[in-house]
Design an enzyme around this catalytic site. Structure first.
Site, PDB file in Angstrom:
ATOM      1  N   GLU A 185      38.874  35.058  37.225  1.00 11.14           N
ATOM      2  CA  GLU A 185      39.314  36.253  37.967  1.00 11.14           C
ATOM      3  C   GLU A 185      38.522  37.478  37.535  1.00 11.14           C
ATOM      4  OE1 GLU A 185      43.631  36.768  38.053  1.00 11.14           O
ATOM      5  OE2 GLU A 185      43.404  38.942  37.969  1.00 11.14           O
ATOM      6  N   GLU A 206      41.674  47.475  39.503  1.00  9.39           N
ATOM      7  CA  GLU A 206      43.076  47.806  39.766  1.00  9.39           C
ATOM      8  C   GLU A 206      43.284  49.301  39.626  1.00  9.39           C
ATOM      9  OE1 GLU A 206      44.429  44.851  36.897  1.00  9.39           O
ATOM     10  OE2 GLU A 206      45.569  43.880  38.479  1.00  9.39           O
TER      11      GLU A 206
END
Ligand SMILES: *[C@@H]1O[C@H](CO)[C@@H](O)[C@H](O)[C@H]1NC(C)=O
Ligand SMILES: *[C@@H]1O[C@H](CO)[C@@H](O)[C@H](O)[C@H]1NC(C)=O
Ligand SMILES: *[C@@H]1O[C@H](CO)[C@@H](O)[C@H](O)[C@H]1NC(C)=O
Ligand SMILES: *[C@@H]1O[C@H](CO)[C@@H](O)[C@H](O)[C@H]1NC(C)=O
Ligand SMILES: *[C@@H]1O[C@H](CO)[C@@H](O)[C@H](O)[C@H]1NC(C)=O
Ligand SMILES: *[C@@H]1O[C@H](CO)[C@@H](O)[C@H](O)[C@H]1NC(C)=O
Ligand SMILES: *[C@@H]1O[C@H](CO)[C@@H](O)[C@H](O)[C@H]1NC(C)=O
Length: 277
Positions: A121, A125
């Site tokens: 991943e 964010e």
């Protein structure tokens, strides 16, 4: 955002499933045999100005999107809203540049995630209570045992009021994050647990929004998200204008050769025979 997955699941997967909308896998090739991943194969700019341009290339995996003059809108209007999309295609090394404006609002998380079948991943964010910084993060093979990988970088102007260009440039040697074409972070392969936890398998592109500050989340998640979400102050909207994606792999499909999760085990298929059914 994988770091909270285990505790959230323990807390009640059914209620919280929207929260996990971006960091799941249908089939983990480290455990079982999985189908090959359809490749993007080329460089393409996806303009997020209409339903068809988005849904041609992306599955809406949770919630619903709206389309406005500023692009595609991802909105949390009430509890458990978490509109999320996932590309139908995979890239096997490549670059992803998303032009977006994060949602403002305490506890609201806007994100750009690259996610592979075995839970490699790469993240951008945005905490809606923090208008000055963007978070970068990564995980390899779903390893959540160390939480020191998140690094925050300042952005020139309010991330919730202005569109910025958030780029991930990913090769087998280095992973780079750029803000408006300025390199902010470089992760060399060996720096990720000797390469073992370096993201290195074919990735989908996922975009979405969710409430990290929901009361049902564990305290660590709420603190990380910047505090509790007050739904009465919403709706909270993230806007995406475009996503420029370049698949360096150039294949038609990426096939898993074994259960190692290493990039060397991935086979690039350049010619796919038509299926007979
Ligand atoms: C898949 O394999 C990983 C690593 O070996 C293991 O931790 C995980 O529990 C397995 N998951 C399933 C669903 O078997
Ligand atoms: C969306 O953008 C594309 C590429 O710039 C353009 O060709 C198309 O006309 C636009 N569609 C709408 C509905 O604005
Ligand atoms: C997108 O959705 C279709 C239809 O449900 C599914 O067959 C396909 O596997 C999905 N793509 C990805 C990358 O999950
Ligand atoms: C935003 O994040 C940065 C980096 O973690 C931190 O220094 C800053 O204090 C945060 N701002 C707010 C308003 O929380
Ligand atoms: C976004 O930044 C990347 C990296 O510098 C660059 O290649 C790309 O052209 C930029 N995209 C836009 C739309 O400016
Ligand atoms: C997970 O990451 C930690 C920290 O980098 C490392 O010590 C550990 O060996 C890794 N575990 C696995 C199963 O890769
Ligand atoms: C949540 O964590 C914060 C920071 O670690 C701490 O100050 C607070 O007391 C914790 N709240 C609860 C309810 O555990």
């Amino acid at each position: 955002m994988m770091r909270f997955k285990v505790s959230l699941l323990a807390a009640g997967a059914a209620l919280l499933s929207p929260v996990l909308a971006q960091t799941w896998t249908d089939c983990n090739p480290m455990n079982v045999t999985c189908p090959a991943d359809p490749a993007l194969g080329i460089a393409h700019e996806f303009v997020f100005n209409s339903s068809s341009t988005v849904t041609d290339a992306f599955n809406v995996t949770n919630g619903a999107l709206t389309y406005g003059t500023q692009g595609t809108e991802f909105t949390v209007a009430k509890r458990l809203d978490s509109p999320t999309i996932q590309s139908k295609f995979y890239i096997f090394f490549g670059s992803v540049s998303v032009i977006m404006k994060a949602a403002k609002g305490q506890g609201i998380i806007s994100s750009i995630v690259l996610e592979s079948d075995d839970l490699d991943e790469v993240d951008w964010e945005f905490m809606g209570g923090n208008i000055t910084h963007a978070e970068t993060n990564y995980f390899g093979k779903g390893n959540t045992t160390s939480f020191d990988r998140a690094v925050y970088y300042p952005v020139a102007t309010d991330v919730t009021e202005n569109f910025h260009n958030y780029t991930i440039h990913w090769t087998s040697d280095t992973l780079e994050w750029y803000i408006d074409s300025a390199l902010v972070r470089t992760l060399p392969y060996a720096a990720a647990n000797g390469g073992h936890n370096y993201p290195q398998t074919p990735m989908t592109v996922r975009l979405g929004i969710w409430a990290g500050g929901d009361t049902a989340n564990n305290n660590g998640t709420i603190v990380w998200a910047g505090g509790l979400t007050d739904y009465s102050k919403g709706p909270y909207t993230m806007y995406v204008q475009s996503a420029q994606v370049n698949d360096f792999g150039g294949g038609k499909e990426y096939a898993w050769g074994d259960k190692s999760g290493s990039w060397q085990s991935i086979k690039t298929v350049t010619c796919v025979s038509p299926s007979i059914s």
